[in-house]
Design a protein around this motif. Structure first.
Motif, PDB file in Angstrom:
ATOM      1  N   MET A   1     -28.798  -7.281  -4.311  1.00 61.74           N
ATOM      2  CA  MET A   1     -30.012  -7.484  -5.070  1.00 61.74           C
ATOM      3  C   MET A   1     -29.623  -7.787  -6.519  1.00 61.74           C
ATOM      4  O   MET A   1     -28.621  -7.288  -7.025  1.00 61.74           O
ATOM      5  CB  MET A   1     -30.878  -6.229  -4.991  1.00 61.74           C
ATOM      6  CG  MET A   1     -32.178  -6.364  -5.732  1.00 61.74           C
ATOM      7  SD  MET A   1     -33.295  -4.975  -5.517  1.00 61.74           S
ATOM      8  CE  MET A   1     -33.625  -5.076  -3.798  1.00 61.74           C
ATOM      9  N   HIS A   2     -30.441  -8.598  -7.177  1.00 60.72           N
ATOM     10  CA  HIS A   2     -30.196  -8.992  -8.565  1.00 60.72           C
ATOM     11  C   HIS A   2     -31.419  -8.679  -9.425  1.00 60.72           C
ATOM     12  O   HIS A   2     -32.513  -8.439  -8.897  1.00 60.72           O
ATOM     13  CB  HIS A   2     -29.886 -10.486  -8.639  1.00 60.72           C
ATOM     14  CG  HIS A   2     -28.630 -10.852  -7.926  1.00 60.72           C
ATOM     15  ND1 HIS A   2     -28.615 -11.214  -6.602  1.00 60.72           N
ATOM     16  CD2 HIS A   2     -27.355 -10.900  -8.354  1.00 60.72           C
ATOM     17  CE1 HIS A   2     -27.376 -11.461  -6.244  1.00 60.72           C
ATOM     18  NE2 HIS A   2     -26.586 -11.286  -7.286  1.00 60.72           N
ATOM     19  N   VAL A   3     -31.225  -8.738 -10.731  1.00 58.89           N
ATOM     20  CA  VAL A   3     -32.318  -8.469 -11.665  1.00 58.89           C
ATOM     21  C   VAL A   3     -33.512  -9.371 -11.359  1.00 58.89           C
ATOM     22  O   VAL A   3     -34.656  -8.917 -11.364  1.00 58.89           O
ATOM     23  CB  VAL A   3     -31.855  -8.625 -13.135  1.00 58.89           C
ATOM     24  CG1 VAL A   3     -33.024  -8.562 -14.095  1.00 58.89           C
ATOM     25  CG2 VAL A   3     -30.818  -7.549 -13.485  1.00 58.89           C
ATOM     26  N   HIS A   4     -33.278 -10.642 -11.046  1.00 57.47           N
ATOM     27  CA  HIS A   4     -34.401 -11.561 -10.805  1.00 57.47           C
ATOM     28  C   HIS A   4     -35.220 -11.193  -9.569  1.00 57.47           C
ATOM     29  O   HIS A   4     -36.352 -11.639  -9.427  1.00 57.47           O
ATOM     30  CB  HIS A   4     -33.937 -13.017 -10.742  1.00 57.47           C
ATOM     31  CG  HIS A   4     -33.028 -13.345  -9.605  1.00 57.47           C
ATOM     32  ND1 HIS A   4     -33.477 -13.598  -8.340  1.00 57.47           N
ATOM     33  CD2 HIS A   4     -31.684 -13.465  -9.561  1.00 57.47           C
ATOM     34  CE1 HIS A   4     -32.443 -13.867  -7.552  1.00 57.47           C
ATOM     35  NE2 HIS A   4     -31.343 -13.786  -8.270  1.00 57.47           N
ATOM     36  N   ARG A  96     -29.119 -12.902 -13.082  1.00 59.32           N
ATOM     37  CA  ARG A  96     -28.139 -12.932 -11.987  1.00 59.32           C
ATOM     38  C   ARG A  96     -27.286 -11.667 -11.903  1.00 59.32           C
ATOM     39  O   ARG A  96     -26.415 -11.574 -11.020  1.00 59.32           O
ATOM     40  CB  ARG A  96     -27.230 -14.144 -12.147  1.00 59.32           C
ATOM     41  CG  ARG A  96     -27.928 -15.452 -12.067  1.00 59.32           C
ATOM     42  CD  ARG A  96     -28.226 -15.774 -10.656  1.00 59.32           C
ATOM     43  NE  ARG A  96     -28.781 -17.112 -10.546  1.00 59.32           N
ATOM     44  CZ  ARG A  96     -29.183 -17.616  -9.413  1.00 59.32           C
ATOM     45  NH1 ARG A  96     -29.082 -16.920  -8.316  1.00 59.32           N
ATOM     46  NH2 ARG A  96     -29.707 -18.811  -9.370  1.00 59.32           N
ATOM     47  N   MET A  97     -27.509 -10.710 -12.790  1.00 60.04           N
ATOM     48  CA  MET A  97     -26.731  -9.468 -12.754  1.00 60.04           C
ATOM     49  C   MET A  97     -27.103  -8.660 -11.521  1.00 60.04           C
ATOM     50  O   MET A  97     -28.261  -8.486 -11.194  1.00 60.04           O
ATOM     51  CB  MET A  97     -26.994  -8.647 -14.016  1.00 60.04           C
ATOM     52  CG  MET A  97     -26.061  -7.463 -14.155  1.00 60.04           C
ATOM     53  SD  MET A  97     -26.263  -6.603 -15.736  1.00 60.04           S
ATOM     54  CE  MET A  97     -27.472  -5.382 -15.270  1.00 60.04           C
ATOM     55  N   ALA A  98     -26.101  -8.173 -10.827  1.00 53.70           N
ATOM     56  CA  ALA A  98     -26.316  -7.375  -9.620  1.00 53.70           C
ATOM     57  C   ALA A  98     -26.901  -6.008  -9.964  1.00 53.70           C
ATOM     58  O   ALA A  98     -26.575  -5.419 -10.999  1.00 53.70           O
ATOM     59  CB  ALA A  98     -25.013  -7.205  -8.857  1.00 53.70           C
ATOM     60  N   VAL A  99     -27.769  -5.531  -9.088  1.00 50.14           N
ATOM     61  CA  VAL A  99     -28.389  -4.204  -9.233  1.00 50.14           C
ATOM     62  C   VAL A  99     -28.090  -3.422  -7.972  1.00 50.14           C
ATOM     63  O   VAL A  99     -28.349  -3.901  -6.855  1.00 50.14           O
ATOM     64  CB  VAL A  99     -29.917  -4.332  -9.425  1.00 50.14           C
ATOM     65  CG1 VAL A  99     -30.579  -2.963  -9.458  1.00 50.14           C
ATOM     66  CG2 VAL A  99     -30.235  -5.114 -10.687  1.00 50.14           C
ATOM     67  N   ASP A 100     -27.556  -2.224  -8.134  1.00 48.74           N
ATOM     68  CA  ASP A 100     -27.293  -1.349  -6.983  1.00 48.74           C
ATOM     69  C   ASP A 100     -28.593  -0.756  -6.472  1.00 48.74           C
ATOM     70  O   ASP A 100     -29.444  -0.339  -7.260  1.00 48.74           O
ATOM     71  CB  ASP A 100     -26.338  -0.227  -7.382  1.00 48.74           C
ATOM     72  CG  ASP A 100     -24.977  -0.745  -7.814  1.00 48.74           C
ATOM     73  OD1 ASP A 100     -24.544  -1.796  -7.308  1.00 48.74           O
ATOM     74  OD2 ASP A 100     -24.359  -0.107  -8.687  1.00 48.74           O
ATOM     75  N   THR A 101     -28.751  -0.717  -5.158  1.00 50.15           N
ATOM     76  CA  THR A 101     -29.971  -0.130  -4.586  1.00 50.15           C
ATOM     77  C   THR A 101     -29.665   1.122  -3.813  1.00 50.15           C
ATOM     78  O   THR A 101     -28.577   1.441  -3.513  1.00 50.15           O
ATOM     79  CB  THR A 101     -30.666  -1.136  -3.653  1.00 50.15           C
ATOM     80  OG1 THR A 101     -29.749  -1.542  -2.648  1.00 50.15           O
ATOM     81  CG2 THR A 101     -31.178  -2.324  -4.426  1.00 50.15           C
TER      82      THR A 101
END
Length: 101
Positions: A1-4, A96-101
């Motif tokens: 998952m990404h910020v967008h 485009r920065m990745a986000v940990d879920t």
């Protein structure tokens, strides 16, 4: 998952400072972004695009953040040789920065 996937973004500039408004799509997205949008991770993601400090202002009542990046535009619109002299693409890059879920 990404910020967008979690937020809408809008970017701009003031001199050599780029700012990005990150507006979460909902409260759950805001909670994930709160953990992800920290200065160290943002600088790592931008990898050399920003030479100064990054400051993140949380706006919990709006489910939003203001990301302020100093030294981000090569001296500012009238002095830089960078392609995006006014920082309009900084929001796209941050999205485009990745986000940990």
């Amino acid at each position: 998952m990404h910020v967008h996937d979690l937020a809408y973004l809008r970017s701009g500039d003031k001199g050599d400072v780029s700012n990005v408004a990150v507006m979460a799509r909902n409260a759950d997205a805001y909670a994930l972004l709160e953990d992800a949008l920290v200065p160290e991770r943002i600088l790592q993601h931008l990898d050399g695009l920003v030479s100064g400090p990054v400051v993140v202002h949380a706006l919990p009542n709006l489910h939003a953040f203001e990301v302020v990046m100093h030294g981000a535009l090569g001296g500012g619109a009238t002095r830089t040789l960078r392609f995006d002299e006014t920082g309009k693409s900084m929001g796209a890059v941050l999205s485009r920065m990745a986000v940990d879920t």
